[in-house]
Scaffold this motif. Structure first.
Motif, PDB file in Angstrom:
ATOM      1  N   TRP A   4     -23.769  77.901  68.230  1.00 13.81           N
ATOM      2  CA  TRP A   4     -23.665  76.685  67.402  1.00 13.81           C
ATOM      3  C   TRP A   4     -24.446  76.843  66.107  1.00 13.81           C
ATOM      4  O   TRP A   4     -24.032  76.368  65.053  1.00 13.81           O
ATOM      5  CB  TRP A   4     -24.131  75.455  68.181  1.00 13.81           C
ATOM      6  CG  TRP A   4     -23.116  75.047  69.200  1.00 13.81           C
ATOM      7  CD1 TRP A   4     -23.250  75.129  70.553  1.00 13.81           C
ATOM      8  CD2 TRP A   4     -21.808  74.543  68.958  1.00 13.81           C
ATOM      9  NE1 TRP A   4     -22.092  74.698  71.154  1.00 13.81           N
ATOM     10  CE2 TRP A   4     -21.186  74.332  70.204  1.00 13.81           C
ATOM     11  CE3 TRP A   4     -21.092  74.262  67.794  1.00 13.81           C
ATOM     12  CZ2 TRP A   4     -19.894  73.837  70.323  1.00 13.81           C
ATOM     13  CZ3 TRP A   4     -19.796  73.767  67.921  1.00 13.81           C
ATOM     14  CH2 TRP A   4     -19.208  73.563  69.168  1.00 13.81           C
ATOM     15  N   THR A   5     -25.575  77.514  66.174  1.00 15.26           N
ATOM     16  CA  THR A   5     -26.340  77.766  64.954  1.00 15.26           C
ATOM     17  C   THR A   5     -25.575  78.728  64.051  1.00 15.26           C
ATOM     18  O   THR A   5     -25.558  78.565  62.828  1.00 15.26           O
ATOM     19  CB  THR A   5     -27.739  78.305  65.294  1.00 15.26           C
ATOM     20  OG1 THR A   5     -28.359  77.440  66.253  1.00 15.26           O
ATOM     21  CG2 THR A   5     -28.610  78.378  64.054  1.00 15.26           C
ATOM     22  N   HIS A   6     -24.900  79.701  64.641  1.00 19.14           N
ATOM     23  CA  HIS A   6     -24.047  80.617  63.873  1.00 19.14           C
ATOM     24  C   HIS A   6     -22.951  79.843  63.134  1.00 19.14           C
ATOM     25  O   HIS A   6     -22.675  80.107  61.969  1.00 19.14           O
ATOM     26  CB  HIS A   6     -23.434  81.662  64.810  1.00 19.14           C
ATOM     27  CG  HIS A   6     -22.364  82.484  64.194  1.00 19.14           C
ATOM     28  ND1 HIS A   6     -22.634  83.489  63.291  1.00 19.14           N
ATOM     29  CD2 HIS A   6     -21.025  82.452  64.352  1.00 19.14           C
ATOM     30  CE1 HIS A   6     -21.484  84.039  62.903  1.00 19.14           C
ATOM     31  NE2 HIS A   6     -20.498  83.425  63.544  1.00 19.14           N
ATOM     32  N   VAL A   7     -22.334  78.862  63.809  1.00 22.93           N
ATOM     33  CA  VAL A   7     -21.310  78.031  63.172  1.00 22.93           C
ATOM     34  C   VAL A   7     -21.906  77.295  61.971  1.00 22.93           C
ATOM     35  O   VAL A   7     -21.321  77.274  60.876  1.00 22.93           O
ATOM     36  CB  VAL A   7     -20.708  77.023  64.180  1.00 22.93           C
ATOM     37  CG1 VAL A   7     -19.859  75.972  63.485  1.00 22.93           C
ATOM     38  CG2 VAL A   7     -19.887  77.765  65.228  1.00 22.93           C
ATOM     39  N   ALA A   8     -23.067  76.696  62.151  1.00 22.78           N
ATOM     40  CA  ALA A   8     -23.718  75.956  61.061  1.00 22.78           C
ATOM     41  C   ALA A   8     -24.037  76.874  59.889  1.00 22.78           C
ATOM     42  O   ALA A   8     -23.786  76.537  58.722  1.00 22.78           O
ATOM     43  CB  ALA A   8     -24.996  75.281  61.567  1.00 22.78           C
ATOM     44  N   VAL A   9     -24.575  78.044  60.157  1.00 19.37           N
ATOM     45  CA  VAL A   9     -24.926  78.996  59.104  1.00 19.37           C
ATOM     46  C   VAL A   9     -23.668  79.472  58.391  1.00 19.37           C
ATOM     47  O   VAL A   9     -23.647  79.598  57.159  1.00 19.37           O
ATOM     48  CB  VAL A   9     -25.737  80.175  59.686  1.00 19.37           C
ATOM     49  CG1 VAL A   9     -25.820  81.337  58.716  1.00 19.37           C
ATOM     50  CG2 VAL A   9     -27.132  79.699  60.065  1.00 19.37           C
ATOM     51  N   THR A  10     -22.599  79.706  59.136  1.00 17.97           N
ATOM     52  CA  THR A  10     -21.344  80.159  58.526  1.00 17.97           C
ATOM     53  C   THR A  10     -20.825  79.131  57.527  1.00 17.97           C
ATOM     54  O   THR A  10     -20.350  79.487  56.443  1.00 17.97           O
ATOM     55  CB  THR A  10     -20.300  80.448  59.617  1.00 17.97           C
ATOM     56  OG1 THR A  10     -20.805  81.491  60.459  1.00 17.97           O
ATOM     57  CG2 THR A  10     -18.967  80.878  59.016  1.00 17.97           C
ATOM     58  N   GLU A  11     -20.922  77.855  57.852  1.00 16.07           N
ATOM     59  CA  GLU A  11     -20.470  76.818  56.913  1.00 16.07           C
ATOM     60  C   GLU A  11     -21.278  76.867  55.620  1.00 16.07           C
ATOM     61  O   GLU A  11     -20.721  76.761  54.528  1.00 16.07           O
ATOM     62  CB  GLU A  11     -20.546  75.435  57.554  1.00 16.07           C
ATOM     63  CG  GLU A  11     -19.478  75.227  58.596  1.00 16.07           C
ATOM     64  CD  GLU A  11     -19.301  73.785  58.997  1.00 16.07           C
ATOM     65  OE1 GLU A  11     -20.195  72.952  58.737  1.00 16.07           O
ATOM     66  OE2 GLU A  11     -18.246  73.480  59.584  1.00 16.07           O
ATOM     67  N   GLU A  12     -22.580  77.036  55.734  1.00 10.68           N
ATOM     68  CA  GLU A  12     -23.396  77.091  54.519  1.00 10.68           C
ATOM     69  C   GLU A  12     -23.122  78.378  53.738  1.00 10.68           C
ATOM     70  O   GLU A  12     -23.070  78.359  52.509  1.00 10.68           O
ATOM     71  CB  GLU A  12     -24.881  76.973  54.856  1.00 10.68           C
ATOM     72  CG  GLU A  12     -25.727  76.819  53.607  1.00 10.68           C
ATOM     73  CD  GLU A  12     -27.170  76.513  53.921  1.00 10.68           C
ATOM     74  OE1 GLU A  12     -27.634  75.427  53.521  1.00 10.68           O
ATOM     75  OE2 GLU A  12     -27.835  77.358  54.557  1.00 10.68           O
ATOM     76  N   LEU A  13     -22.933  79.478  54.438  1.00  9.29           N
ATOM     77  CA  LEU A  13     -22.609  80.742  53.762  1.00  9.29           C
ATOM     78  C   LEU A  13     -21.311  80.616  52.963  1.00  9.29           C
ATOM     79  O   LEU A  13     -21.241  81.053  51.813  1.00  9.29           O
ATOM     80  CB  LEU A  13     -22.480  81.873  54.777  1.00  9.29           C
ATOM     81  CG  LEU A  13     -23.774  82.500  55.248  1.00  9.29           C
ATOM     82  CD1 LEU A  13     -23.551  83.290  56.528  1.00  9.29           C
ATOM     83  CD2 LEU A  13     -24.343  83.393  54.166  1.00  9.29           C
ATOM     84  N   PHE A  14     -20.287  80.042  53.565  1.00  8.00           N
ATOM     85  CA  PHE A  14     -19.025  79.867  52.850  1.00  8.00           C
ATOM     86  C   PHE A  14     -19.211  78.974  51.635  1.00  8.00           C
ATOM     87  O   PHE A  14     -18.686  79.257  50.556  1.00  8.00           O
ATOM     88  CB  PHE A  14     -17.947  79.299  53.778  1.00  8.00           C
ATOM     89  CG  PHE A  14     -17.134  80.364  54.441  1.00  8.00           C
ATOM     90  CD1 PHE A  14     -15.847  80.647  54.007  1.00  8.00           C
ATOM     91  CD2 PHE A  14     -17.657  81.093  55.483  1.00  8.00           C
ATOM     92  CE1 PHE A  14     -15.096  81.639  54.609  1.00  8.00           C
ATOM     93  CE2 PHE A  14     -16.919  82.094  56.103  1.00  8.00           C
ATOM     94  CZ  PHE A  14     -15.630  82.369  55.666  1.00  8.00           C
ATOM     95  N   ALA A  15     -19.967  77.905  51.800  1.00 11.02           N
ATOM     96  CA  ALA A  15     -20.155  76.961  50.698  1.00 11.02           C
ATOM     97  C   ALA A  15     -20.967  77.547  49.557  1.00 11.02           C
ATOM     98  O   ALA A  15     -20.620  77.380  48.382  1.00 11.02           O
ATOM     99  CB  ALA A  15     -20.837  75.697  51.219  1.00 11.02           C
ATOM    100  N   CYS A  16     -22.044  78.236  49.876  1.00  8.46           N
ATOM    101  CA  CYS A  16     -23.026  78.627  48.855  1.00  8.46           C
ATOM    102  C   CYS A  16     -22.953  80.087  48.427  1.00  8.46           C
ATOM    103  O   CYS A  16     -23.459  80.435  47.362  1.00  8.46           O
ATOM    104  CB  CYS A  16     -24.437  78.342  49.356  1.00  8.46           C
ATOM    105  SG  CYS A  16     -24.751  76.602  49.673  1.00  8.46           S
ATOM    106  N   GLU A  17     -22.368  80.927  49.233  1.00  5.83           N
ATOM    107  CA  GLU A  17     -22.347  82.343  48.888  1.00  5.83           C
ATOM    108  C   GLU A  17     -20.938  82.835  48.594  1.00  5.83           C
ATOM    109  O   GLU A  17     -20.726  83.586  47.653  1.00  5.83           O
ATOM    110  CB  GLU A  17     -22.944  83.168  50.032  1.00  5.83           C
ATOM    111  CG  GLU A  17     -23.049  84.652  49.709  1.00  5.83           C
ATOM    112  CD  GLU A  17     -23.627  85.454  50.850  1.00  5.83           C
ATOM    113  OE1 GLU A  17     -24.755  85.927  50.706  1.00  5.83           O
ATOM    114  OE2 GLU A  17     -22.941  85.588  51.884  1.00  5.83           O
TER     115      GLU A  17
END
Length: 86
Positions: A4-17
């Motif tokens: 679940w933390t991986h899912v959350a991090v993936t969303e931020e990575l897509f948005a910001c990186e």
């Protein structure tokens, strides 16, 4: 909890990186290396409350990013994501 933390991090990575190349916008960048694609799951996930916070904040960041993308740009931006190497 790790996934679940991986899912959350993936969303931020897509948005910001990946979509905008603005990693300075990330609120939770300290989690990126530990939970991004290619990382190895461990037995010490964040607390349940922390996971919920990450999911909420990072989903909001992704929604904000996508709200600024024109529909006709989505395929082009996704092609950039598909073409990058990890």
């Amino acid at each position: 909890g790790w996934q679940w933390t991986h899912v959350a991090v993936t969303e931020e990575l897509f948005a910001c990186e990946r979509f905008e190349q603005t990693p300075e916008r990330a609120k939770n960048r300290s989690y990126w290396d530990r939970f991004r694609g290619g990382s190895v799951p461990d037995e010490n996930p964040p607390s349940f409350d922390e996971i919920l916070r990450l999911l909420d904040e990072n989903h909001e960041t992704l929604r904000d990013t996508l709200s600024r993308v024109k529909p006709e740009e989505l395929d082009t931006r996704m092609a950039t994501v598909r073409d990058r190497t990890m």
